[in-house]
Design a protein around this motif. Structure first.
Motif, PDB file in Angstrom:
ATOM      1  N   ARG A 107       0.844  -1.207   0.000  1.00 16.48           N
ATOM      2  CA  ARG A 107       0.000   0.000   0.000  1.00 16.48           C
ATOM      3  C   ARG A 107       0.883   1.263   0.000  1.00 16.48           C
ATOM      4  NH1 ARG A 107      -5.381  -1.348   2.270  1.00 16.48           N
ATOM      5  NH2 ARG A 107      -5.408   0.591   3.461  1.00 16.48           N
ATOM      6  N   PHE A 108       1.564   1.498  -1.112  1.00 15.40           N
ATOM      7  CA  PHE A 108       2.455   2.662  -1.208  1.00 15.40           C
ATOM      8  C   PHE A 108       1.683   3.974  -1.182  1.00 15.40           C
ATOM      9  CE2 PHE A 108       4.845  -0.829  -3.116  1.00 15.40           C
ATOM     10  CZ  PHE A 108       6.079  -0.689  -2.483  1.00 15.40           C
ATOM     11  N   TRP A 109       0.448   3.946  -1.610  1.00 18.26           N
ATOM     12  CA  TRP A 109      -0.370   5.161  -1.626  1.00 18.26           C
ATOM     13  C   TRP A 109      -0.655   5.695  -0.230  1.00 18.26           C
ATOM     14  CZ3 TRP A 109      -4.963   3.954   0.817  1.00 18.26           C
ATOM     15  CH2 TRP A 109      -5.329   2.599   0.834  1.00 18.26           C
ATOM     16  N   THR A 110      -0.394   4.875   0.794  1.00 20.50           N
ATOM     17  CA  THR A 110      -0.642   5.334   2.161  1.00 20.50           C
ATOM     18  C   THR A 110       0.340   6.426   2.598  1.00 20.50           C
ATOM     19  OG1 THR A 110       0.739   3.565   3.056  1.00 20.50           O
ATOM     20  CG2 THR A 110      -1.628   3.115   2.832  1.00 20.50           C
ATOM     21  N   LEU A 111       1.435   6.601   1.841  1.00 21.38           N
ATOM     22  CA  LEU A 111       2.350   7.712   2.145  1.00 21.38           C
ATOM     23  C   LEU A 111       1.630   9.059   2.017  1.00 21.38           C
ATOM     24  CD1 LEU A 111       5.510   6.435   0.223  1.00 21.38           C
ATOM     25  CD2 LEU A 111       5.243   6.584   2.719  1.00 21.38           C
ATOM     26  N   LEU A 112       0.538   9.081   1.244  1.00 18.28           N
ATOM     27  CA  LEU A 112      -0.275  10.282   1.103  1.00 18.28           C
ATOM     28  C   LEU A 112      -1.448  10.306   2.074  1.00 18.28           C
ATOM     29  CD1 LEU A 112      -0.348  10.412  -2.798  1.00 18.28           C
ATOM     30  CD2 LEU A 112       0.554  12.233  -1.349  1.00 18.28           C
ATOM     31  N   THR A 152       2.032  18.617   0.844  1.00 15.75           N
ATOM     32  CA  THR A 152       1.871  17.234   0.381  1.00 15.75           C
ATOM     33  C   THR A 152       3.191  16.472   0.387  1.00 15.75           C
ATOM     34  OG1 THR A 152       0.041  17.947  -1.048  1.00 15.75           O
ATOM     35  CG2 THR A 152       1.032  15.795  -1.503  1.00 15.75           C
ATOM     36  N   LEU A 153       4.196  17.017  -0.289  1.00 18.10           N
ATOM     37  CA  LEU A 153       5.467  16.302  -0.416  1.00 18.10           C
ATOM     38  C   LEU A 153       6.276  16.325   0.875  1.00 18.10           C
ATOM     39  CD1 LEU A 153       6.593  17.305  -4.026  1.00 18.10           C
ATOM     40  CD2 LEU A 153       5.200  15.369  -3.248  1.00 18.10           C
ATOM     41  N   GLY A 154       6.092  17.359   1.706  1.00 20.79           N
ATOM     42  CA  GLY A 154       6.750  17.368   3.010  1.00 20.79           C
ATOM     43  C   GLY A 154       6.249  16.233   3.873  1.00 20.79           C
ATOM     44  N   GLY A 155       4.925  15.976   3.809  1.00 21.29           N
ATOM     45  CA  GLY A 155       4.363  14.851   4.550  1.00 21.29           C
ATOM     46  C   GLY A 155       4.877  13.522   4.034  1.00 21.29           C
ATOM     47  N   VAL A 156       4.950  13.393   2.720  1.00 22.63           N
ATOM     48  CA  VAL A 156       5.482  12.165   2.122  1.00 22.63           C
ATOM     49  C   VAL A 156       6.934  11.943   2.555  1.00 22.63           C
ATOM     50  CG1 VAL A 156       6.137  11.058  -0.054  1.00 22.63           C
ATOM     51  CG2 VAL A 156       3.924  12.212   0.144  1.00 22.63           C
ATOM     52  N   ALA A 157       7.729  13.007   2.552  1.00 18.80           N
ATOM     53  CA  ALA A 157       9.133  12.891   2.961  1.00 18.80           C
ATOM     54  C   ALA A 157       9.243  12.388   4.393  1.00 18.80           C
ATOM     55  CB  ALA A 157       9.832  14.243   2.821  1.00 18.80           C
ATOM     56  N   GLY A 158       8.386  12.909   5.259  1.00 19.77           N
ATOM     57  CA  GLY A 158       8.404  12.463   6.653  1.00 19.77           C
ATOM     58  C   GLY A 158       8.095  10.988   6.786  1.00 19.77           C
ATOM     59  N   ILE A 259      -2.530  17.414  -5.927  1.00 19.39           N
ATOM     60  CA  ILE A 259      -3.968  17.334  -5.683  1.00 19.39           C
ATOM     61  C   ILE A 259      -4.531  16.023  -6.222  1.00 19.39           C
ATOM     62  CG2 ILE A 259      -6.214  18.327  -6.282  1.00 19.39           C
ATOM     63  CD1 ILE A 259      -4.864  21.078  -6.314  1.00 19.39           C
ATOM     64  N   LEU A 260      -4.194  15.711  -7.484  1.00 14.92           N
ATOM     65  CA  LEU A 260      -4.725  14.504  -8.107  1.00 14.92           C
ATOM     66  C   LEU A 260      -4.247  13.248  -7.391  1.00 14.92           C
ATOM     67  CD1 LEU A 260      -4.378  15.450 -11.892  1.00 14.92           C
ATOM     68  CD2 LEU A 260      -6.448  15.476 -10.478  1.00 14.92           C
ATOM     69  N   ALA A 261      -2.960  13.220  -7.014  1.00 15.69           N
ATOM     70  CA  ALA A 261      -2.421  12.054  -6.306  1.00 15.69           C
ATOM     71  C   ALA A 261      -3.090  11.885  -4.946  1.00 15.69           C
ATOM     72  CB  ALA A 261      -0.907  12.199  -6.146  1.00 15.69           C
ATOM     73  N   SER A 262      -3.309  12.992  -4.241  1.00 14.03           N
ATOM     74  CA  SER A 262      -3.947  12.930  -2.922  1.00 14.03           C
ATOM     75  C   SER A 262      -5.397  12.467  -3.037  1.00 14.03           C
ATOM     76  CB  SER A 262      -3.886  14.293  -2.240  1.00 14.03           C
ATOM     77  OG  SER A 262      -2.555  14.686  -1.992  1.00 14.03           O
ATOM     78  N   VAL A 263      -6.129  13.008  -4.014  1.00 18.67           N
ATOM     79  CA  VAL A 263      -7.525  12.602  -4.214  1.00 18.67           C
ATOM     80  C   VAL A 263      -7.602  11.113  -4.556  1.00 18.67           C
ATOM     81  CG1 VAL A 263      -9.527  12.861  -5.736  1.00 18.67           C
ATOM     82  CG2 VAL A 263      -8.343  14.891  -4.877  1.00 18.67           C
ATOM     83  N   ALA A 264      -6.708  10.649  -5.439  1.00 21.12           N
ATOM     84  CA  ALA A 264      -6.700   9.233  -5.806  1.00 21.12           C
ATOM     85  C   ALA A 264      -6.392   8.349  -4.604  1.00 21.12           C
ATOM     86  CB  ALA A 264      -5.679   8.999  -6.918  1.00 21.12           C
ATOM     87  N   LEU A 268      -8.800   5.606  -2.742  1.00 16.37           N
ATOM     88  CA  LEU A 268      -8.405   4.216  -2.485  1.00 16.37           C
ATOM     89  C   LEU A 268      -8.654   3.839  -1.030  1.00 16.37           C
ATOM     90  CD1 LEU A 268      -5.075   3.908  -4.513  1.00 16.37           C
ATOM     91  CD2 LEU A 268      -7.218   2.703  -4.961  1.00 16.37           C
ATOM     92  N   GLY A 269      -8.354   4.766  -0.123  1.00  8.69           N
ATOM     93  CA  GLY A 269      -8.600   4.500   1.289  1.00  8.69           C
ATOM     94  C   GLY A 269     -10.080   4.300   1.587  1.00  8.69           C
TER      95      GLY A 269
END
Length: 283
Positions: A107-112, A152-158, A259-264, A268-269
């Motif tokens: 579940r790599f999308w959970t990074l978002l 968005t990307l700061g959260g992913v980096a964390g 935005i699109l990646a976060s919405v997707a 999924l969640g």
């Protein structure tokens, strides 16, 4: 004889008052700021910092409410820190991240999605109060589109750093919050002067507070905090801030991608939660 009416608008990029007929904004250089494509109710709303802050906080609250609705844990039981806390299974299906969700279930999308999930009422309350303070400040110095990308990307980096550190499960907007903090640290140090020093000093207080909070309170993902701060510093350097570089088309496309990646990912969640409640399986 009447003089021609001078039609004034707010630049869709920097929000300064200009003439609609300007070929480019005299403040930020945006080409044809008066064109309908750049200055209509839809684009003005999307590019509004206040509107984006409201949307981000609303999505966090909605996901928290959904996590409570699908949780099997009785609410109202336990102490202050456990009140209104969703159970681990509901957080997992909605998109908690970490070594277990990523390595075991892919579940790599959970990074978002993890940036929009919270483990209790105090957890979300503190994070949303911090977001309400930090998001407008980052939007002021970087612009609304870069603010959205940094969040968005700061959260992913964390969460990427906490994954490599071996954290099994983790959630919360604090990684994204730390991304905002990192970008402001870079801004304050890079800009300098009395104002830059004031921003750096104020934001450094947040860093110290988060560090001490992480030492005192068990279960805090300090790896996520640290990764968010470092990610925010790097993003601040790469994207630049308003006084050095006006927001451009690249910044807007990058924000749109976020935005699109976060919405997707959030979709999924929610689909994962729906399939789980229906007795099916979804990864």
């Amino acid at each position: 004889m009447s003089t021609p009416e001078r039609r004034s608008i707010l630049c869709p990029n920097c929000n300064k008052l200009i003439s609609r007929d300007e070929p480019s904004c005299p403040w930020c250089g945006t080409a044809r700021p008066g064109s309908w494509l750049k200055n209509n109710p839809l684009t003005r709303s999307v590019g509004s910092a206040d509107r984006l802050v409201t949307i981000i906080i609303t999505v966090n609250v909605v996901m928290y409410v959904v996590s409570l609705l699908i949780s099997n844990r009785p609410q109202g039981s336990g102490g202050l820190f456990s009140a209104l806390s969703p159970d681990q299974s509901s957080l997992f299906v909605l998109g908690a991240t970490g070594v277990v969700p990523i390595d075991r279930y892919g579940r790599f999308w959970t990074l978002l999605t993890a940036n929009y999930l919270h483990g209790g009422v105090l957890h979300i309350l503190f994070n949303m109060m911090a977001l309400r303070q930090l998001l407008p400040l980052v939007a002021q110095e970087y612009g609304t589109w870069r603010m959205l990308t940094i969040y968005t990307l700061g959260g992913v980096a964390g969460y990427v750093l906490s994954y490599f550190a071996g954290v099994g499960y983790t959630i919360g907007a604090s990684a994204a919050l730390c991304g905002l903090i990192g970008s402001l640290l870079y801004y304050g140090k890079s800009r300098g002067g009395l104002y830059g020093q004031a921003v750096f000093k104020e934001v450094w207080g947040w860093v110290v507070g988060l560090f001490l909070f992480g030492l005192v309170v068990p279960g805090i993902n300090n790896w996520g905090h640290g990764g968010g701060v470092v990610g925010g510093i790097i993003l601040g350097f790469l994207l630049g801030y308003r006084e050095r570089r006006a927001e451009n088309l690249f910044h807007k496309f990058l924000a749109l991608g976020c935005i699109l990646a976060s919405v997707a990912a959030l979709a999924l969640g929610l689909l994962s939660a729906f399939f789980t409640l229906s007795g099916g399986h979804f990864h």
